[in-house]
Motif scaffolding. Structure first.
Motif, short mmCIF file in Angstrom:
data_model
loop_
_atom_site.label_atom_id
_atom_site.label_comp_id
_atom_site.label_asym_id
_atom_site.label_seq_id
_atom_site.Cartn_x
_atom_site.Cartn_y
_atom_site.Cartn_z
N ASN A 172 15.88 11.50 6.49
CA ASN A 172 15.57 10.15 6.92
C ASN A 172 15.91 9.13 5.92
O ASN A 172 15.36 9.23 4.69
CB ASN A 172 13.97 10.03 6.94
N VAL A 173 17.06 8.37 6.14
CA VAL A 173 17.73 7.42 4.92
C VAL A 173 16.87 6.52 4.27
O VAL A 173 17.21 5.64 3.54
CB VAL A 173 18.99 7.10 5.44
N HIS A 174 15.57 6.27 5.16
CA HIS A 174 14.74 5.36 4.91
C HIS A 174 13.58 5.93 4.00
O HIS A 174 12.83 5.14 3.33
CB HIS A 174 13.94 4.46 5.87
N ASN A 175 13.65 7.26 3.66
CA ASN A 175 12.46 7.97 3.04
C ASN A 175 13.17 9.27 2.50
O ASN A 175 12.92 10.23 3.01
CB ASN A 175 11.31 8.28 4.01
N ILE A 176 13.99 9.23 1.30
CA ILE A 176 14.73 10.17 0.95
C ILE A 176 14.76 10.44 -0.45
O ILE A 176 14.90 9.22 -1.25
CB ILE A 176 16.23 9.99 1.60
N SER A 177 15.02 11.57 -1.02
CA SER A 177 15.04 11.62 -2.55
C SER A 177 16.36 11.69 -2.91
O SER A 177 17.37 11.64 -2.07
CB SER A 177 14.62 12.94 -3.17
N ALA A 178 16.55 11.29 -4.18
CA ALA A 178 18.32 11.12 -4.92
C ALA A 178 18.61 12.76 -4.80
O ALA A 178 19.76 12.73 -4.22
CB ALA A 178 17.91 10.94 -6.19
N ALA B 107 19.55 12.86 -1.14
CA ALA B 107 20.76 11.97 -0.66
C ALA B 107 22.31 12.64 -1.08
O ALA B 107 23.07 12.65 -0.29
CB ALA B 107 20.73 10.76 -1.36
N ARG B 108 22.15 13.37 -2.34
CA ARG B 108 23.17 14.10 -2.80
C ARG B 108 23.54 15.18 -1.68
O ARG B 108 24.83 15.56 -1.22
CB ARG B 108 23.16 14.78 -3.98
N ILE C 191 27.17 7.52 -1.53
CA ILE C 191 25.75 7.60 -0.92
C ILE C 191 25.20 8.64 -2.05
O ILE C 191 23.85 8.53 -2.09
CB ILE C 191 26.10 8.44 0.47
N GLY C 192 25.71 9.73 -2.61
CA GLY C 192 25.07 10.57 -3.45
C GLY C 192 25.09 9.93 -4.73
O GLY C 192 24.56 10.88 -5.82
N ALA C 193 25.62 8.89 -5.20
CA ALA C 193 25.47 8.14 -6.58
C ALA C 193 24.00 8.21 -7.13
O ALA C 193 23.10 8.04 -6.46
CB ALA C 193 26.21 6.83 -6.78
N PRO C 194 23.77 8.34 -8.41
CA PRO C 194 22.59 8.27 -8.94
C PRO C 194 22.03 7.07 -8.58
O PRO C 194 22.59 5.97 -8.59
CB PRO C 194 22.79 8.34 -10.50
N GLU D 46 11.74 11.63 -6.15
CA GLU D 46 10.89 10.64 -5.63
C GLU D 46 11.65 9.95 -4.56
O GLU D 46 12.89 9.90 -4.31
CB GLU D 46 10.89 9.41 -6.86
N LYS D 47 11.05 9.67 -3.44
CA LYS D 47 11.53 8.95 -2.30
C LYS D 47 11.80 7.62 -2.21
O LYS D 47 11.00 6.92 -2.82
CB LYS D 47 10.44 9.22 -0.96
N ILE D 48 12.94 7.39 -1.76
CA ILE D 48 13.10 5.75 -1.68
C ILE D 48 13.66 5.50 -0.36
O ILE D 48 14.10 6.60 0.53
CB ILE D 48 14.59 5.62 -2.83
N ASP D 49 14.12 4.34 -0.14
CA ASP D 49 14.75 3.94 1.00
C ASP D 49 16.21 3.70 0.73
O ASP D 49 16.62 2.52 0.17
CB ASP D 49 14.05 2.44 1.39
N LEU D 50 17.06 4.66 0.77
CA LEU D 50 18.14 4.70 0.24
C LEU D 50 19.21 3.60 1.07
O LEU D 50 20.01 3.03 0.42
CB LEU D 50 19.05 5.96 0.57
N LEU D 51 19.00 3.47 2.35
CA LEU D 51 19.88 2.51 3.04
C LEU D 51 19.52 1.01 2.62
O LEU D 51 20.44 0.30 2.34
CB LEU D 51 19.64 2.48 4.54
N GLY D 52 18.08 0.81 2.43
CA GLY D 52 17.69 -0.61 2.22
C GLY D 52 18.43 -0.73 0.75
O GLY D 52 18.64 -2.03 0.23
N ASP D 53 18.25 -0.02 -0.08
CA ASP D 53 18.58 -0.06 -1.47
C ASP D 53 20.12 -0.09 -1.71
O ASP D 53 20.73 -1.10 -2.21
CB ASP D 53 18.01 1.29 -2.27
N MET D 54 20.81 0.63 -0.88
CA MET D 54 22.31 0.34 -0.82
C MET D 54 22.81 -1.11 -0.33
O MET D 54 23.77 -1.68 -0.63
CB MET D 54 22.90 1.49 0.00
N LYS D 55 22.12 -1.44 0.76
CA LYS D 55 22.52 -2.73 1.36
C LYS D 55 22.07 -3.81 0.36
O LYS D 55 22.88 -4.78 0.02
CB LYS D 55 21.39 -3.01 2.67
#
Length: 147
Positions: free
Chosen positions: A56-62, A65-66, A86-89, A98-107
């Motif tokens: 879930n790209v809105h609730n994913i750990s680093a 993501a890697r 996508i896999g960058a720190p 720790e879960k993050i919103d990867l898509l939101g952060d990348m945007k």
């Protein structure tokens, strides 16, 4: 003399040389079409669905993501530049679990970097393409969720 012109979807229009201003519709001949999808395409679709269901790209750990970026790359869905994006720190002090919103952060990162001139044309293209891939994964993930 007859001239045939195809107009998008539908029957071709037949014009005679005597009456170019008065088109006549020819009768459409319909045939059953068979479409087959290759095993490679079936495998790719299955792999895409599997990846989308796992992450879930809105609730994913680093760490996730890697792993996801590696799976996308190995599946042929992204290139190495997108895999790195996508896999960058996530931060210098990231907690890999720790879960993050990867898509939101990348945007947000993309908007800030692009606005400040911090990305080259190639970097912008790679990052934008990676975001599009994540958006498509999010849609697939959402569509696969039980109701």
């Amino acid at each position: 003399m007859l001239v045939s012109q195809t107009q998008g979807v539908g029957s071709p229009t037949i014009y005679s040389s005597q009456s170019l201003n008065q088109p006549k519709k020819a009768e459409a001949v319909q045939k059953d079409a068979q479409v087959s999808i290759s095993q490679t395409a079936n495998n790719a679709e299955h792999n895409w669905q599997t990846i989308a269901s796992k992450y879930n790209v809105h609730n994913i750990s680093a760490a996730e993501a890697r792993a996801m970026s590696r799976e996308l790359f190995e599946g042929g869905f992204i290139d190495s530049g997108q895999m790195i994006a996508i896999g960058a720190p996530i931060s210098m002090t990231e907690n890999p679990h720790e879960k993050i919103d990867l898509l939101g952060d990348m945007k947000r990162t993309f908007e800030i970097s692009a606005a400040s001139g911090g990305l080259s044309k190639t970097s912008r293209e790679i990052y934008a393409s990676a975001i599009t891939t994540l958006e498509n994964l999010a849609k697939t993930h959402r569509n696969n969720m039980p109701i």
